[in-house]
Write a protein that holds these residues in place. Structure first.
Motif, short mmCIF file in Angstrom:
data_model
loop_
_atom_site.label_atom_id
_atom_site.label_comp_id
_atom_site.label_asym_id
_atom_site.label_seq_id
_atom_site.Cartn_x
_atom_site.Cartn_y
_atom_site.Cartn_z
N UNK A 64 0.85 -1.18 0.00
CA UNK A 64 0.00 0.00 0.00
C UNK A 64 0.88 1.23 0.00
N UNK A 65 0.74 2.08 -0.99
CA UNK A 65 1.60 3.24 -1.16
C UNK A 65 0.84 4.52 -0.82
N UNK A 66 1.40 5.31 0.09
CA UNK A 66 0.84 6.63 0.41
C UNK A 66 1.94 7.64 0.17
N UNK A 109 2.16 12.72 -3.67
CA UNK A 109 1.27 12.92 -4.81
C UNK A 109 0.07 12.00 -4.59
N UNK A 110 -1.11 12.58 -4.53
CA UNK A 110 -2.29 11.80 -4.13
C UNK A 110 -2.67 10.74 -5.16
N UNK A 111 -2.49 11.04 -6.45
CA UNK A 111 -2.78 10.08 -7.54
C UNK A 111 -4.21 9.54 -7.47
N UNK A 156 -8.40 10.83 1.48
CA UNK A 156 -8.95 9.83 0.55
C UNK A 156 -7.85 8.87 0.10
N UNK A 157 -6.68 9.42 -0.22
CA UNK A 157 -5.56 8.57 -0.67
C UNK A 157 -5.15 7.59 0.43
N UNK A 158 -5.14 8.06 1.66
CA UNK A 158 -4.79 7.19 2.79
C UNK A 158 -5.86 6.11 2.97
N UNK A 205 4.96 8.10 2.71
CA UNK A 205 5.91 9.20 2.62
C UNK A 205 5.24 10.48 3.11
N UNK A 206 5.56 10.87 4.34
CA UNK A 206 4.97 12.06 4.97
C UNK A 206 3.44 12.05 4.81
#
Length: 219
Positions: free
Chosen positions: A87-89, A92-94, A148-150, A164-165
């Motif tokens: 899981x990538x956070x 950049x929200x992407x 939302x990204x998280x 990443x932060x």
């Protein structure tokens, strides 16, 4: 599932020649363990996360996840690894512009075949996103997009979370709530968490803290 990075070297080409970013990094993150990665800007923290996530290749050294070496993966296998194991956070929200908040949050979980509406509802409530479910990314503030990204990452219950932060665009109270969610998932689902942060206060809440300096882990 544990993450083992052994003797990692990584350089990038510049107009002045190759610049070595990582110089023999060794890092272990155990199953259910949370590790804070700290260090000055430009020390290679984001590069290390990209390598752990299978988004880039080291010049030398090995990245092992659950006993498998990423170096032996085909591009298709790397894509599956990113879809189902990580899981990538990132900063950049992407988010997908054509999907509303509900669909964005469930996107990765559906790809990984781990969609759980009850778990997504819990995430929605704890991230304070209920008023925005029908909105699209362009209708959200930066902090709302970050939440939302998280939520999208946590919804898939990945074995490895790379962040990443993740609280950089959030106020302190919301940032604490987000970290609570990540730590709770790591404990309850056996996920490993590697989190880059400049905040000593947040780093102290994780199981362990390591410092990257001059391209090496120094403590």
């Amino acid at each position: 599932m544990s993450l083992i990075m052994s003797n990692i070297h990584k350089s990038y080409a510049t107009a002045e020649g190759a610049v070595e970013i990582l110089r023999g990094v060794n890092l272990f993150v155990g199953e259910s363990e949370s590790v804070a990665l700290t260090g000055e800007s430009g020390s290679g923290k984001s590069t290390l996360l990209h390598l752990a996530g299978g988004l880039d290749h080291p010049d030398s050294g090995s990245v092992m996840m659950a006993g498998q070496a990423l170096s032996g993966f085909s591009e298709r296998e790397r894509a599956k690894y990113r879809r189902t194991k990580v899981g990538l956070v990132f900063q950049q929200f992407n988010l997908i512009p054509s999907l509303n908040v509900v669909a964005n949050m469930s996107f990765h979980a559906r790809l990984a075949d781990r969609y759980d509406p009850a778990w997504q509802q819990i995430l929605t409530e704890r991230l304070g996103l209920e008023p925005y479910l029908a909105r699209y990314p362009e209708q959200l503030s930066g902090g709302q997009q970050q939440r939302v990204a998280i939520g999208r990452t946590l919804a898939a219950r990945p074995p490895l979370i790379l962040a990443d932060e993740p609280t950089g665009n959030l106020d302190e109270a919301t940032g604490d709530a987000v970290l609570d969610l990540m730590l709770s998932l790591a404990r309850n689902a056996g996920s490993a968490l590697l989190l880059v942060t400049h905040s000593s206060r947040l780093a102290d809440r994780l199981d362990r803290k390591v410092v990257l300096r001059g391209g090496r882990i120094v403590e």
